[in-house]
Write a protein that holds these residues in place. Structure first.
Motif, PDB file in Angstrom:
ATOM      1  N   LEU A 551      -5.650   5.406  -7.497  1.00  0.00           N
ATOM      2  CA  LEU A 551      -4.515   5.987  -7.935  1.00  0.00           C
ATOM      3  C   LEU A 551      -3.474   6.266  -6.399  1.00  0.00           C
ATOM      4  N   LEU A 552      -2.228   5.983  -6.578  1.00  0.00           N
ATOM      5  CA  LEU A 552      -1.466   6.187  -5.266  1.00  0.00           C
ATOM      6  C   LEU A 552      -0.413   7.135  -5.659  1.00  0.00           C
ATOM      7  N   ASN A 553      -0.460   8.414  -4.886  1.00  0.00           N
ATOM      8  CA  ASN A 553       0.565   9.398  -5.139  1.00  0.00           C
ATOM      9  C   ASN A 553       1.550   9.533  -3.785  1.00  0.00           C
ATOM     10  N   TYR A 554       3.048   8.994  -4.045  1.00  0.00           N
ATOM     11  CA  TYR A 554       3.834   9.174  -3.198  1.00  0.00           C
ATOM     12  C   TYR A 554       4.592  10.539  -3.572  1.00  0.00           C
ATOM     13  N   PRO A 555       5.385  10.951  -2.487  1.00  0.00           N
ATOM     14  CA  PRO A 555       6.116  12.323  -2.732  1.00  0.00           C
ATOM     15  C   PRO A 555       6.907  12.411  -4.110  1.00  0.00           C
ATOM     16  N   ASN A 556       7.170  11.248  -4.734  1.00  0.00           N
ATOM     17  CA  ASN A 556       8.015  11.178  -5.872  1.00  0.00           C
ATOM     18  C   ASN A 556       7.802  10.075  -6.784  1.00  0.00           C
ATOM     19  N   HIS A 557       6.531   9.731  -6.693  1.00  0.00           N
ATOM     20  CA  HIS A 557       6.212   8.775  -7.350  1.00  0.00           C
ATOM     21  C   HIS A 557       4.556   8.641  -7.381  1.00  0.00           C
ATOM     22  N   MET A 558       4.142   7.843  -8.620  1.00  0.00           N
ATOM     23  CA  MET A 558       2.649   7.366  -8.519  1.00  0.00           C
ATOM     24  C   MET A 558       2.408   6.062  -9.138  1.00  0.00           C
ATOM     25  N   ALA A 559       1.668   5.445  -8.468  1.00  0.00           N
ATOM     26  CA  ALA A 559       1.119   4.051  -8.924  1.00  0.00           C
ATOM     27  C   ALA A 559      -0.287   3.746  -8.645  1.00  0.00           C
ATOM     28  N   THR A 560      -0.426   2.666  -8.552  1.00  0.00           N
ATOM     29  CA  THR A 560      -2.016   2.243  -8.602  1.00  0.00           C
ATOM     30  C   THR A 560      -2.283   1.061  -7.594  1.00  0.00           C
ATOM     31  N   ALA A 561      -3.334   0.848  -7.129  1.00  0.00           N
ATOM     32  CA  ALA A 561      -3.870  -0.289  -6.387  1.00  0.00           C
ATOM     33  C   ALA A 561      -5.197  -0.940  -7.080  1.00  0.00           C
ATOM     34  N   VAL A 562      -5.467  -2.065  -7.186  1.00  0.00           N
ATOM     35  CA  VAL A 562      -6.396  -2.735  -7.431  1.00  0.00           C
ATOM     36  C   VAL A 562      -7.230  -3.585  -6.558  1.00  0.00           C
ATOM     37  N   LYS A 563      -8.475  -3.601  -6.513  1.00  0.00           N
ATOM     38  CA  LYS A 563      -9.343  -4.389  -5.698  1.00  0.00           C
ATOM     39  C   LYS A 563      -9.490  -5.849  -6.535  1.00  0.00           C
ATOM     40  N   LEU A 564      -8.885  -6.762  -5.908  1.00  0.00           N
ATOM     41  CA  LEU A 564      -8.864  -8.036  -6.421  1.00  0.00           C
ATOM     42  C   LEU A 564      -9.804  -8.971  -5.426  1.00  0.00           C
ATOM     43  N   SER A 565     -10.415 -10.046  -6.033  1.00  0.00           N
ATOM     44  CA  SER A 565     -11.242 -10.945  -5.341  1.00  0.00           C
ATOM     45  C   SER A 565     -10.220 -11.753  -4.175  1.00  0.00           C
ATOM     46  N   GLN A 566      -8.907 -11.934  -4.427  1.00  0.00           N
ATOM     47  CA  GLN A 566      -8.201 -12.413  -3.497  1.00  0.00           C
ATOM     48  C   GLN A 566      -6.797 -11.627  -3.545  1.00  0.00           C
ATOM     49  N   PRO A 567      -6.873 -10.690  -2.679  1.00  0.00           N
ATOM     50  CA  PRO A 567      -5.497  -9.627  -2.496  1.00  0.00           C
ATOM     51  C   PRO A 567      -4.350 -10.689  -2.079  1.00  0.00           C
ATOM     52  N   GLU A 568      -3.174 -10.161  -2.684  1.00  0.00           N
ATOM     53  CA  GLU A 568      -1.850 -10.717  -2.654  1.00  0.00           C
ATOM     54  C   GLU A 568      -0.744  -9.627  -2.535  1.00  0.00           C
ATOM     55  N   GLY A 569       0.407 -10.139  -1.846  1.00  0.00           N
ATOM     56  CA  GLY A 569       1.450  -9.183  -1.657  1.00  0.00           C
ATOM     57  C   GLY A 569       1.083  -7.731  -0.968  1.00  0.00           C
ATOM     58  N   GLU A 570       1.835  -6.664  -1.585  1.00  0.00           N
ATOM     59  CA  GLU A 570       1.814  -5.530  -0.697  1.00  0.00           C
ATOM     60  C   GLU A 570       0.416  -4.914  -0.960  1.00  0.00           C
ATOM     61  N   GLN A 571      -0.254  -4.492   0.062  1.00  0.00           N
ATOM     62  CA  GLN A 571      -1.632  -3.783   0.024  1.00  0.00           C
ATOM     63  C   GLN A 571      -1.940  -2.514   0.698  1.00  0.00           C
ATOM     64  N   ILE A 572      -3.104  -1.856   0.295  1.00  0.00           N
ATOM     65  CA  ILE A 572      -3.539  -0.960   1.125  1.00  0.00           C
ATOM     66  C   ILE A 572      -4.861  -0.697   1.259  1.00  0.00           C
ATOM     67  N   ILE A 573      -5.167  -0.622   2.300  1.00  0.00           N
ATOM     68  CA  ILE A 573      -6.552  -0.641   2.888  1.00  0.00           C
ATOM     69  C   ILE A 573      -7.034   0.813   3.173  1.00  0.00           C
ATOM     70  N   VAL A 574      -8.294   1.047   2.075  1.00  0.00           N
ATOM     71  CA  VAL A 574      -8.707   2.332   1.870  1.00  0.00           C
ATOM     72  C   VAL A 574     -10.135   2.239   2.284  1.00  0.00           C
ATOM     73  N   ASN A 575     -10.474   3.121   3.640  1.00  0.00           N
ATOM     74  CA  ASN A 575     -11.937   3.082   4.150  1.00  0.00           C
ATOM     75  C   ASN A 575     -12.508   1.798   4.130  1.00  0.00           C
ATOM     76  N   GLY A 576     -11.654   0.722   4.620  1.00  0.00           N
ATOM     77  CA  GLY A 576     -11.810  -0.559   5.030  1.00  0.00           C
ATOM     78  C   GLY A 576     -12.014  -1.685   3.760  1.00  0.00           C
ATOM     79  N   THR A 577     -11.654  -1.108   2.427  1.00  0.00           N
ATOM     80  CA  THR A 577     -11.491  -1.881   1.267  1.00  0.00           C
ATOM     81  C   THR A 577      -9.996  -2.259   1.153  1.00  0.00           C
ATOM     82  N   ARG A 578      -9.522  -3.435   0.833  1.00  0.00           N
ATOM     83  CA  ARG A 578      -8.123  -3.762   0.652  1.00  0.00           C
ATOM     84  C   ARG A 578      -7.914  -3.864  -0.741  1.00  0.00           C
TER      85      ARG A 578
END
Length: 608
Positions: A551-578
Motif C-alpha cells: 500500500l502507498l500512503n500519500y499525504p492526501n491519497h492512497m494507492a497500491t503497487a504490485v510486484k510484476l514479472s515485467q514491471p512497466e510504467g511508473e514504479q517504486i523500488i522498495v528495499n531493492g524490489t521493483r
C-alpha cells in the motif's frame, strides 16, 4: 493284571483329587490375598483422591487469598495522588483533504508525444514481521440462536488470541464453490533485465495533522441489495449456567442471543464529586462481588463468537448497559474498566469534570482518537461511538493491576462468528468493451460490528481475512473470469473492477468522519474512497493472483503497487524490489499510472 491296572487307577485318582484339593486351597488363599491387595489399592487411591482434593482446595484458597490481597493493595494504590495529563489531538493517517470529485484518467490524444516515464522512487525502510491472519474455518449452515456458556472453567480467564468457531452464518443463496482454491494461473512473460537507477534522497513525510473525529450517521442499506431468508431461532443448549446463582440477563450481540448470570452486587455507581478515593471504594465493592462467574462466561463467549479485542470491548459495553442500573456513562465506563482489568487487559480510567473516561494502550497506532503519553506509551480515550467534543485535562494513575498486562490489539486474525443477516449486492463493470457482473454476499451484522471500528494502520484492514461467505460468492465468480489471462491483463482486469463497481465519495461526505473499511464494508456501502479501494484491490490481487502488493500512503491519497514479472510504467523500488504502481481510484487508468499530483512524491509504504 486287571487288579494291577485298577490299583494304579485308584492311586492316580487319589493323586489327582489330592492335587485338585491342594490347588483349590492355594487358589482360595490367593483370592483372599488379592482381595486384601485390592482393598489396599482402593484405600490408597481413596487416600490419594482425598489428598488431591485437599491440595486442590488449599490451592484454590491460596489463589483466592492472593486475589483478595491484590485487590486490597490495588484499592490502596488508587487512593494515592493521581497525576494530571493533557490529551493530545488525534492524528490522521491521510494528512490532507482527498480529491472531492471522481479522479478520471485522461489518455493523451492519438499521435501526441508521450511524456517520459518518471524515474522510479526508491524507498529503503526496515521490514517488521507481522503475524499472518488466520482464516476462519469454512462455515456450516446455522442460524441465530440463544447460547449459554459453561461456567466450569479453571483458573482466572485470560484473553485468548486463538478461538474456536462454534456458530456460523446462514446463507440461503446457492453458490457454486470453485474447484480451484489456489491463485489463478496466469501466463507470465519472461522478465527483461532492467537497470536499477542510483538511489535518490527520500524526502521526509510531513507529520500527521490533528483532527477531531465527527459523528457518523446510522448505517444506510445499499439500494441495490435484496434481503435473503430471515433468521430462525434454535433451542438453547443446557449447561451448568442453568443451575448457577445470580440474576439472569439476555444480550443480543449482533444477531446472537447470549444468556448470562451475574451477581447483583456488580451493579455499582460512584457518587459525585468524583475523586480517587471514591474510585478506590468502587473497586473494593466490585472486588467483593462474585465477578469470576461473569468473567468466565464472557471469556467463553469471546471464544465462541471469535471476538477480537474490539469485539470483547463492545460486548462488555453491552453488558454494562444491562447490569448498571444508574444509566450514567461514567458508571458504565467503570464497569467496563473493572471487567477488562479482571480479564487481563491493561486498562486505566481517568476522571475530569465528574466524568469517567476509559483509557487503553494499543500495540499499534490508532488514528482519530485523543491520547496522552505516560513514559512514552500512548493511552487512548476509547469509545464505542465517535466523540463529539474535544478533551482537555484528565487525572489518572501510572501503575497497573497485577497480571493485567495485555494491550488491546485491533488486528482481525479471525472474522467474528456472528449470526447471519445476509444481503446480496450486484457489482457490474465494463472491461475492454465487455460487461461483467458478480454477486457478493454481505452479512449486515458484520457491518454493524465494524461501524465504529477504531482507525488503524491500513495494512490491518488489508491483511484481515475475507469472510467465507464473501469468498464463496465474490472470489468464486471472479476466478473463472481471470483464468488464462496474462499477468498484465489479469491485474488490469482487477484494477478496472475496483475502479468501476463502486461510486466514489470521500468519507467526510458519506460518514462525516474518516473511516477505513474492511473489504466486506466496501462492498456493502454505496460509496467508497481511495484507501477503501486500495485495501480491496490489494486483497483481490493477493488472493486471486498470488502476487506481492504494498500500500502507498500519500499525504492526501492512497494507492497500491504490485510486484510484476515485467514491471512497466511508473514504479517504486522498495528495499531493492521493483513494484508497478496500480491506482484503483484513478478511473480507467491501467497499471503503471498514478495521479498527476502524486508523480515523484515519496509515499509511506505499508507491507502486507
Amino acid at each position: 493284571m486287571i487288579k494291577t491296572i485298577l490299583a494304579v487307577g485308584i492311586v492316580l485318582g487319589f493323586s489327582v483329587l489330592s492335587s485338585f484339593s491342594s490347588n483349590f486351597e492355594i487358589s482360595m488363599q490367593a483370592m483372599a490375598a488379592n482381595e486384601s491387595f485390592g482393598q489396599d489399592v482402593h484405600d490408597f487411591m481413596q487416600d490419594g483422591d482425598n489428598d488431591f482434593k485437599e491440595f486442590d482446595e488449599d490451592a484454590k484458597k491460596e489463589v483466592q487469598s492472593f486475589i483478595e490481597e491484590a485487590d486490597r493493595d490495588f484499592a490502596e494504590f488508587l487512593k494515592d495522588d493521581w497525576q494530571e495529563f493533557i490529551f493530545e489531538q488525534p492524528t490522521r493517517l491521510i494528512e490532507k483533504p482527498k480529491p472531492v470529485v471522481k479522479p478520471f484518467y485522461k489518455p493523451a490524444p492519438q499521435g501526441a508525444k508521450m511524456p517520459p516515464t518518471p524515474i522510479p522512487i526508491i524507498v529503503d525502510i526496515p521490514v517488521f514481521s507481522s503475524p499472518k491472519p488466520v482464516l476462519p474455518p469454512a462455515p456450516v449452515k446455522s442460524v441465530q440462536k440463544t447460547m449459554i456458556p459453561s461456567v466450569d472453567l479453571p483458573g482466572e480467564p485470560t484473553p485468548s488470541a486463538k478461538a474456536d468457531q462454534v456458530i456460523d452464518q446462514p446463507f440461503d443463496v446457492p453458490i457454486e464453490k470453485p474447484s480451484v482454491t489456489e491463485p489463478v494461473v496466469i501466463a507470465k512473460p519472461q522478465p527483461t533485465p532492467v537497470k536499477t537507477p542510483a538511489p535518490v534522497p527520500v524526502p521526509e513525510v510531513p507529520a500527521p495533522v490533528a483532527v477531531i473525529a465527527p459523528v457518523v450517521p446510522p448505517v444506510v442499506p445499499v439500494a441495490s441489495v435484496e434481503d435473503l431468508a430471515p433468521d430462525k431461532s434454535l433451542d438453547s443448549t443446557p449447561s451448568a449456567l442453568a443451575e448457577a446463582a445470580g440474576t439472569e440477563l439476555l444480550i443480543n450481540f449482533f444477531g446472537s442471543d447470549l444468556v448470562l448470570r451475574y451477581d447483583p452486587r456488580l451493579d455499582q455507581s460512584i457518587p459525585t464529586p468524583i475523586d480517587n478515593n471514591r474510585i478506590s471504594a468502587y473497586w473494593e465493592k466490585m472486588a467483593a462481588a462474585d465477578f469470576k462467574m461473569l468473567i468466565r462466561q464472557t471469556g467463553e463467549y469471546k471464544k465462541q463468537l471469535q471476538m477480537n479485542d474490539w469485539g470483547y470491548f463492545l460486548f462488555l459495553n453491552m453488558l454494562a448497559e444491562k447490569v448498571v442500573s444508574s444509566g450514567r456513562e461514567s458508571d458504565r465506563n467503570l464497569f467496563v474498566w473493572f471487567m477488562m482489568t479482571k480479564s487481563g487487559y491493561e486498562t486505566k480510567i481517568g476522571y475530569m469534570k465528574d466524568k469517567i473516561q476509559l483509557l487503553v494502550p494499543s500495540d499499534g497506532g490508532l488514528y482519530g482518537l485523543y491520547f496522552f503519553k505516560i513514559k512514552g506509551h500512548r493511552y487512548y480515550a476509547i469509545t464505542t461511538t465517535p466523540r463529539k467534543e474535544g478533551l482537555g485535562k484528565i487525572f489518572t494513575y501510572q501503575g497497573k493491576y497485577p497480571g493485567a498486562d495485555t494491550s488491546m490489539n485491533f488486528a482481525l486474525r479471525q472474522y467474528p462468528a456472528l449470526s447471519g443477516k445476509t444481503r446480496v449486492r450486484e457489482l457490474s463493470f465494463n472491461y475492454e468493451g465487455r460487461e461483467y457482473t458478480v454477486k457478493a454476499q454481505i452479512n449486515e451484522n458484520s457491518i454493524s460490528y465494524f461501524q465504529y471500528y477504531p482507525q488503524n494502520e491500513a495494512n490491518i484492514y488489508a491483511m484481515a481475512p475475507m469472510p467465507s461467505w464473501m469468498e464463496d460468492s465474490l472470489l468464486s465468480q471472479l476466478r473463472p473470469m481471470l483464468k488464462g489471462r496474462p499477468e498484465r491483463d489479469a491485474v488490469n482486469f482487477l484494477l478496472r473492477f475496483s475502479q468501476k463497481v463502486f461510486e466514489y465519495k470521500t468519507d467526510k461526505d458519506q460518514f462525516d468522519r474518516e473511516k477505513f473499511m474492511f473489504p466486506e464494508e466496501t462492498v456493502f456501502y454505496p460509496y467508497s474512497d481511495c484507501e477503501d479501494r486500495a485495501i480491496f484491490f490489494s486483497y483481490l490481487v493477493k488472493n486471486l493472483l498470488g502476487l506481492k502488493v504494498v500500500l502507498l500512503n500519500y499525504p492526501n491519497h492512497m494507492a497500491t503497487a504490485v510486484k510484476l514479472s515485467q514491471p512497466e510504467g511508473e514504479q517504486i523500488i522498495v528495499n531493492g524490489t521493483r513494484f508497478t504502481i496500480c491506482d484503483p481510484t484513478y478511473i480507467n487508468a491501467d497499471i503503471g499510472k498514478s495521479m498527476p499530483q502524486n508523480e515523484g512524491v515519496t509515499p509511506e509504504v505499508f507491507f502486507l
